[in-house]
Write an enzyme that holds these catalytic residues in place. Structure first.
Site, PDB file in Angstrom:
ATOM      1  NE  ARG A 236      37.211  47.451  37.062  1.00 38.18           N
ATOM      2  CZ  ARG A 236      38.179  46.657  36.589  1.00 38.18           C
ATOM      3  NH1 ARG A 236      39.048  46.132  37.401  1.00 38.18           N
ATOM      4  NH2 ARG A 236      38.219  46.389  35.311  1.00 38.18           N
TER       5      ARG A 236
ATOM      6  NE  ARG B 268      41.808  42.275  40.889  1.00 37.24           N
ATOM      7  CZ  ARG B 268      42.303  42.327  39.658  1.00 37.24           C
ATOM      8  NH1 ARG B 268      42.944  41.296  39.181  1.00 37.24           N
ATOM      9  NH2 ARG B 268      42.167  43.410  38.930  1.00 37.24           N
TER      10      ARG B 268
ATOM     11  NE  ARG C 264      38.962  36.992  41.507  1.00 40.83           N
ATOM     12  CZ  ARG C 264      39.169  35.970  40.711  1.00 40.83           C
ATOM     13  NH1 ARG C 264      39.262  34.756  41.214  1.00 40.83           N
ATOM     14  NH2 ARG C 264      39.271  36.140  39.395  1.00 40.83           N
TER      15      ARG C 264
ATOM     16  CG  ASP D 120      33.748  43.129  33.559  1.00 40.70           C
ATOM     17  OD1 ASP D 120      34.589  43.586  34.338  1.00 40.70           O
ATOM     18  OD2 ASP D 120      33.927  43.084  32.324  1.00 40.70           O
TER      19      ASP D 120
ATOM     20  CE1 TYR E 124      39.350  44.362  27.458  1.00 41.71           C
ATOM     21  CE2 TYR E 124      37.799  46.142  27.060  1.00 41.71           C
ATOM     22  CZ  TYR E 124      38.921  45.649  27.705  1.00 41.71           C
ATOM     23  OH  TYR E 124      39.600  46.441  28.592  1.00 41.71           O
TER      24      TYR E 124
HETATM   25  O1  CP3 Z   1      33.547  48.320  41.628  1.00 40.76           O
HETATM   26  C1  CP3 Z   1      33.195  48.534  40.463  1.00 40.76           C
HETATM   27  O2  CP3 Z   1      33.624  49.493  39.798  1.00 40.76           O
HETATM   28  C2  CP3 Z   1      32.104  47.679  39.863  1.00 40.76           C
HETATM   29  C3  CP3 Z   1      32.493  46.565  39.083  1.00 40.76           C
HETATM   30  C4  CP3 Z   1      33.281  46.704  37.788  1.00 40.76           C
HETATM   31  C5  CP3 Z   1      34.183  45.692  37.371  1.00 40.76           C
HETATM   32  N1  CP3 Z   1      34.598  46.000  36.108  1.00 40.76           N
HETATM   33  C6  CP3 Z   1      34.553  44.538  38.174  1.00 40.76           C
HETATM   34  C7  CP3 Z   1      35.744  43.744  37.803  1.00 40.76           C
HETATM   35  C8  CP3 Z   1      33.215  47.654  36.756  1.00 40.76           C
HETATM   36  C9  CP3 Z   1      32.443  48.955  36.702  1.00 40.76           C
HETATM   37  C10 CP3 Z   1      34.053  47.183  35.696  1.00 40.76           C
HETATM   38  C11 CP3 Z   1      34.207  47.895  34.420  1.00 40.76           C
HETATM   39  C12 CP3 Z   1      35.152  47.380  33.427  1.00 40.76           C
HETATM   40  N2  CP3 Z   1      35.479  46.086  33.141  1.00 40.76           N
HETATM   41  C13 CP3 Z   1      35.827  48.203  32.495  1.00 40.76           C
HETATM   42  C14 CP3 Z   1      35.670  49.707  32.377  1.00 40.76           C
HETATM   43  C15 CP3 Z   1      36.501  50.435  33.359  1.00 40.76           C
HETATM   44  C16 CP3 Z   1      37.975  50.295  33.145  1.00 40.76           C
HETATM   45  O3  CP3 Z   1      38.613  49.704  34.030  1.00 40.76           O
HETATM   46  O4  CP3 Z   1      38.478  50.811  32.130  1.00 40.76           O
HETATM   47  C17 CP3 Z   1      36.630  47.382  31.685  1.00 40.76           C
HETATM   48  C18 CP3 Z   1      37.538  47.817  30.543  1.00 40.76           C
HETATM   49  C19 CP3 Z   1      36.381  46.028  32.090  1.00 40.76           C
HETATM   50  C20 CP3 Z   1      36.952  44.780  31.498  1.00 40.76           C
HETATM   51  C21 CP3 Z   1      37.718  43.976  32.466  1.00 40.76           C
HETATM   52  N3  CP3 Z   1      37.167  43.314  33.552  1.00 40.76           N
HETATM   53  C22 CP3 Z   1      39.112  43.723  32.478  1.00 40.76           C
HETATM   54  C23 CP3 Z   1      40.099  44.275  31.454  1.00 40.76           C
HETATM   55  C24 CP3 Z   1      39.375  42.913  33.570  1.00 40.76           C
HETATM   56  C25 CP3 Z   1      40.703  42.290  33.935  1.00 40.76           C
HETATM   57  C26 CP3 Z   1      41.635  43.250  34.515  1.00 40.76           C
HETATM   58  C27 CP3 Z   1      41.424  43.363  35.995  1.00 40.76           C
HETATM   59  O5  CP3 Z   1      41.367  44.482  36.501  1.00 40.76           O
HETATM   60  O6  CP3 Z   1      41.370  42.306  36.612  1.00 40.76           O
HETATM   61  C28 CP3 Z   1      38.150  42.683  34.261  1.00 40.76           C
HETATM   62  C29 CP3 Z   1      37.944  41.896  35.497  1.00 40.76           C
HETATM   63  C30 CP3 Z   1      37.250  42.545  36.638  1.00 40.76           C
HETATM   64  N4  CP3 Z   1      36.136  43.325  36.557  1.00 40.76           N
HETATM   65  C31 CP3 Z   1      37.614  42.428  38.021  1.00 40.76           C
HETATM   66  C32 CP3 Z   1      36.664  43.172  38.748  1.00 40.76           C
HETATM   67  C33 CP3 Z   1      36.581  43.325  40.248  1.00 40.76           C
HETATM   68  C34 CP3 Z   1      38.744  41.585  38.567  1.00 40.76           C
HETATM   69  C35 CP3 Z   1      38.240  40.199  38.739  1.00 40.76           C
HETATM   70  C36 CP3 Z   1      39.043  39.408  39.710  1.00 40.76           C
HETATM   71  O7  CP3 Z   1      40.026  38.833  39.255  1.00 40.76           O
HETATM   72  O8  CP3 Z   1      38.650  39.374  40.878  1.00 40.76           O
END
Ligand code: CP3
Length: 354
Positions: free
Chosen positions: A37, A41, A50, A87, A163
């Protein structure tokens, strides 16, 4: 922006060298690093972009925005690898399950709880929905320097299915486990669909230029050993076999978060080339039992990074002491927390690149 880390004394891509078993990270003092990640943010430049957009999916499916966000952390911090900005939930979206990211609440999907809901999923839109991702990869590849690798990724079927069945993030996974335990035939249909879509997606990512892949199985820890074999190891192995049919040499990092002792069977049976360790894995055990099998990556607790100071320094030293003698990529044990101060990230990189 200044590049904090330099890689001038190495000839190729140190991140790939470690994954490919070439002597680098393990025989020099250069330990490659990136952070799960790392695009997101905690970065002001991400928050700025964003704020001008219509939410997360709008950015993830816009090749220009997604390439920019992929490169933001590299420009600021000089990680050894960039990870595609996307994602794990783009797969259910591409299979036409309704998906929304609600600010502050996480993902929301129309839950799939029975055969009727499952039969509405479709492969017909897969290619057109995912094609912007492949364009992002080409864009990023053209812009990365010759020492920084690009990682593609997907969620593993079990974690993505949690999910899809729960309809949101979950604490106890009641609905998805009820389906997996109570109606394994129906659940297999969902998992098989995910295997096919995910393998296709990863192959296309590799065709487009990613140099390594990571499979995120964030909820692998929710299953007991037998169910883990069925829903984590089996489907992961199928995906890896399919990817290797067309890209035999691409390194694949498996991240079965929370798997505990099951890390061992995961390493031995799935065909992954490297293991992502979560923060709960004891580094001494990893050094003795997992690292001899394959390169490992991890595992600083993201909250240690958020805390910073001596807490972080001591934790980093312990990880380095145990794991830097073998093939090792420094990373966190889970994604970076959104409230992490930038100064702490800078301080961590100073510890890694004194
Ligand atoms: O920088 C990176 O790692 C690349 C991008 C990336 C994102 N999500 C961007 C993202 C990667 C590799 C993921 C993987 C992901 N997404 C996982 C596996 C890793 C983990 O965290 O366990 C999972 C379970 C998800 C599902 C997901 N996506 C959730 C539960 C959420 C909401 C919670 C949160 O952290 O906001 C997201 C949204 C998400 N994916 C954001 C980002 C940058 C936040 C979006 C925003 O509001 O700007």
């Amino acid at each position: 922006m200044n590049q904090v880390a330099t890689k001038t004394h190495v000839s190729s891509k140190p991140f790939l060298d470690v994954l490919n078993g070439r002597p680098n990270g393990n025989e020099s003092d250069y330990i490659p690093f990136w952070f799960m990640r790392q695009a997101g943010r905690y970065l002001p430049e991400y928050r700025k972009l964003r704020a001008s957009r219509n939410g997360f999916l709008d950015m993830a499916f816009d090749p220009k925005a997604a390439s920019e966000i992929t490169l933001q952390p590299i420009r600021r911090f000089g990680m050894d690898a960039a990870i595609l900005f996307s994602d794990i939930l783009v797969i259910p979206h591409a299979l036409s399950q309704a998906l929304d990211f609600v600010e502050g609440e996480g993902p929301k999907l129309d839950p799939i709880r029975d055969g009727a809901a499952l039969s509405k999923l479709s492969f017909s839109g897969l290619e057109s929905k995912l094609s912007p991702v492949y364009e992002t990869i080409s864009n990023v590849t053209a812009q990365l320097d010759d020492q920084t690798a690009l990682i593609g990724f997907a969620g593993s079927p079990w974690t993505v299915a949690t999910y899809m069945v729960e309809g949101s993030s979950s604490r106890d996974f009641i609905n998805v486990k009820k389906m997996a335990y109570g109606d394994p035939e129906l659940f297999s249909k969902l998992i098989d669909m995910l295997v096919e879509a995910t393998a296709h997606y990863l192959i296309k990512q590799a065709d487009s230029g990613v140099e390594a892949l990571q499979l995120f199985d964030s909820w692998a820890g929710a299953l007991d050993a037998d169910e883990f074999k069925k829903w984590v190891i089996g489907p992961t192995k199928k995906i890896i076999d399919l990817v290797r049919d067309s890209h035999p040499d691409i390194p694949i990092i498996g991240f079965p978060k929370g798997a505990g002792y099951n890390y061992m069977s995961y390493a031995e049976e799935t065909g992954v080339s490297a293991l992502g360790l979560d923060s709960q894995v004891p580094v001494k055990w990893a050094a003795r039992s997992l690292q001899p099998l394959m390169p490992v990556q991890g595992n600083l607790d993201p909250i240690c990074l958020l805390t910073g100071g001596d807490t972080m320094k001591i934790a980093v030293e312990k990880i380095m002491e145990e794991l830097s003698g073998g093939p090792f990529i420094f990373n966190l044990g889970h994604g970076i927390h959104k409230d992490t101060p930038l100064e702490n990230v800078e301080a961590l990189i100073k510890l890694l690149r004194p």
